[in-house]
Design a protein around this motif. Structure first.
Motif, short mmCIF file in Angstrom:
data_model
loop_
_atom_site.label_atom_id
_atom_site.label_comp_id
_atom_site.label_asym_id
_atom_site.label_seq_id
_atom_site.Cartn_x
_atom_site.Cartn_y
_atom_site.Cartn_z
N ILE A 140 0.86 -1.20 0.00
CA ILE A 140 0.00 0.00 0.00
C ILE A 140 0.89 1.25 0.00
N SER A 145 -3.10 0.26 -6.13
CA SER A 145 -4.42 0.92 -6.14
C SER A 145 -5.49 0.06 -5.50
N GLY A 146 -5.18 -1.21 -5.29
CA GLY A 146 -6.13 -2.14 -4.71
C GLY A 146 -5.47 -3.50 -4.63
N LEU A 173 -6.49 -4.33 5.21
CA LEU A 173 -7.00 -3.44 4.15
C LEU A 173 -8.09 -2.52 4.71
N ARG A 176 -6.65 0.43 6.31
CA ARG A 176 -6.05 1.37 5.36
C ARG A 176 -7.04 1.89 4.31
N MET A 178 -8.47 0.37 1.82
CA MET A 178 -8.28 -0.13 0.45
C MET A 178 -9.42 -1.06 0.03
N TRP A 369 -12.78 3.45 -7.06
CA TRP A 369 -11.33 3.33 -6.89
C TRP A 369 -10.68 4.63 -6.41
#
Ligand code: DOR
Ligand code: ZN
Length: 470
Positions: A140, A145-146, A173, A176, A178, A369
């Motif tokens: 990350i 981006s993912g 995730l 964060r 994401m 996104w």
């Protein structure tokens, strides 16, 4: 008065909610004005869009560009060139390369390749697997981006993580903010079925379908939703192929789970009837389904339950797609170049409006996104990622003239009406009338700003419990 770089004049500018006659001024990579032509600033160059629609470039959240490891199938130049040809201005690229993008070293390697070769903007997926949970934060920090989690096997045969690893990954995730894309098919059901089919001597195209029944997807979608809801991780369901699990997703969205869903043109427009004709060319994971599924997917797309259209651009060589034994045919086919013409044809057929198309191809992916409002809309301040579309232009798709290295597609011979004529990425014309006009390296990482993280059950995460001293 400063001259702007471009004024795009005479077209109709489309957003999810409106289609307006307007000019668009572009300067230093950004849209600076949308409005009355008479009020536009002077421009170094006028782009005539008379009779055309001016739409935000498509954002394809699911492409495989194969480098490093399988450069003979595709590379970032041919992959992003195919995107530019197809009116796609941003791509999210998948981690099942060799090495897979699950370590910092592999990510750095891929970033260098993309930086040197890309023609359109991009994001890179990190892999979430059994053995790299400790590296997710570093990935990350280094700019993925993912994430992609292969709950079921596909090309590259990356093993599915255990539920324990997946849950722990989601905990990280979630903290964060994401989003994790899942290939939602249950690996153990499929492995068992495939072994049985192979032992029985089945090598026909239908056997592939039979080895991956819809229940694999229902179960995996449901498990991914449960983990996302528990942890607060954002979830994205890749390539929704069947109508079956839609009820789970409708229910999850109603409960406020941050889950987005994509489908692909092949699941909307092809069915098992085409499998008989195309055999290995149509071998893809998840498989093309029986004819009762596409109408359910169309309805879900209209309703907004399916958020977006992606392609699962999965290039392979013609030889790899046409072997006699279905188990020996590689899964997937190219799509980033043909998505827009195919879907615009359906707009012309009255299946959806051009505004719907902009919503599912650009606006919704940009929001999912964290690219919005830099991308996904033609409005002041946005990146000038713009496509000029001629809804009356016709063509027959010819696999031999694809920009992709993969000169084999189930869409070969399909008549389409509605074509991207010009693609602009951050104010540069990268494609005009099918010709690529940008130099490799023009494409840049798409700037991402995800909404604030919303983790849940944080006192019960692995990290919290390990730290607990009693
Ligand atoms: O058929 C497929 N091929 N499905 C995927 O999800 C991956 C892809 C590939 O990488 O070839
Ligand atoms: Zn894929």
């Amino acid at each position: 008065m400063t001259k702007v770089d471009y004024v795009i004049r005479g077209g109709q500018v489309v957003s999810p909610t409106a289609t307006i006659h307007a000019s668009v001024a572009v300067h230093e990579g950004r849209v600076v004005a949308v409005g009355e032509d008479a009020l536009m600033p002077p421009a170094a160059e006028i782009i005539d869009a008379t009779g055309k629609f001016v739409i935000p470039g498509a954002i394809d959240s699911h492409v495989h560009f194969r480098t490093p490891g399988y450069d003979y199938k595709e590379d970032w130049h041919t992959g992003t060139g195919a995107a530019a040809r197809g009116g796609v201005t941003t791509v999210l690229e998948m981690p099942n390369t060799n090495p897979p993008t699950g370590t910092l070293e592999a990510l750095r390697q891929k970033q260098a390749i993309a930086k040197a070769q890309a023609l359109v903007d991009y994001g890179i997926y990190g892999l979430l697997d059994e053995n790299n949970i400790g590296q997710l934060e570093a990935l990350i920090d280094a700019g993925v981006s993912g994430f992609k989690c292969f709950m079921g096997n596909t090309f590259g045969d990356l093993p599915a993580p255990s539920d324990g690893a997946m849950l722990e990954g989601f905990e990280i995730l979630a903290r964060r903010g994401m989003r994790c894309t899942v290939h939602a098919e249950n690996f153990s059901i499929m492995a068992r079925r495939q072994a049985q089919m192979e032992a029985a001597g089945r090598t026909d195209a239908q056997a592939h379908l039979a080895a991956r029944p819809e229940v694999c997807a229902i179960e995996a979608v449901s498990r991914a939703v449960i983990f996302a809801e528990w942890t607060g991780a954002r979830l994205h369901i890749a390539h929704k192929s069947s109508g079956d699990a839609l009820y789970l997703l409708r229910d999850a969205k109603r409960r406020g789970v941050d889950v987005t869903v994509e489908t692909c043109p092949q699941y909307l427009l092809l069915d098992t009837g085409d499998m008989k004709r195309l055999k290995g060319i149509l071998r893809v994971n998840p498989p093309i389904r029986d004819p009762e599924h596409p109408p359910q997917l169309w309805a879900a797309l209209k309703e907004g339950l399916i958020d977006m259209i992606a392609t699962d651009h999965a290039p392979h060589s013609p030889e790899e797609k046409t072997r006699e034994n279905i188990w020996k045919c590689d899964c997937g086919f190219p799509g980033v170049e043909t998505q827009m013409p195919i879907m615009l044809t359906e707009v012309n057929n009255g299946r959806l409006t051009l505004q719907d198309y902009v919503r599912i191809s650009s606006f919704n992916p940009a929001r999912a996104w964290g690219f919005f409002p830099r991308k996904g809309a033609i409005q002041p301040g946005a990146d000038a990622d713009i496509v000029l579309v001629d809804m009356a232009a016709e063509r027959t798709i010819d696999q031999g003239s694809l920009f992709s290295k993969s000169k084999i597609t189930p869409w070969h011979g399909r008549k389409v009406k509605g074509l991207p004529m010009l693609t602009m990425v951050r104010g540069k014309v990268v494609m005009k009338d099918g010709k690529i006009l940008a130099e490799p390296g023009w494409g840049k990482p798409a700037v991402q700003e995800m909404p604030a993280p919303a983790p849940r059950n944080t006192h019960k995460t692995s990290a919290a419990i390990v730290a607990f001293k009693g």
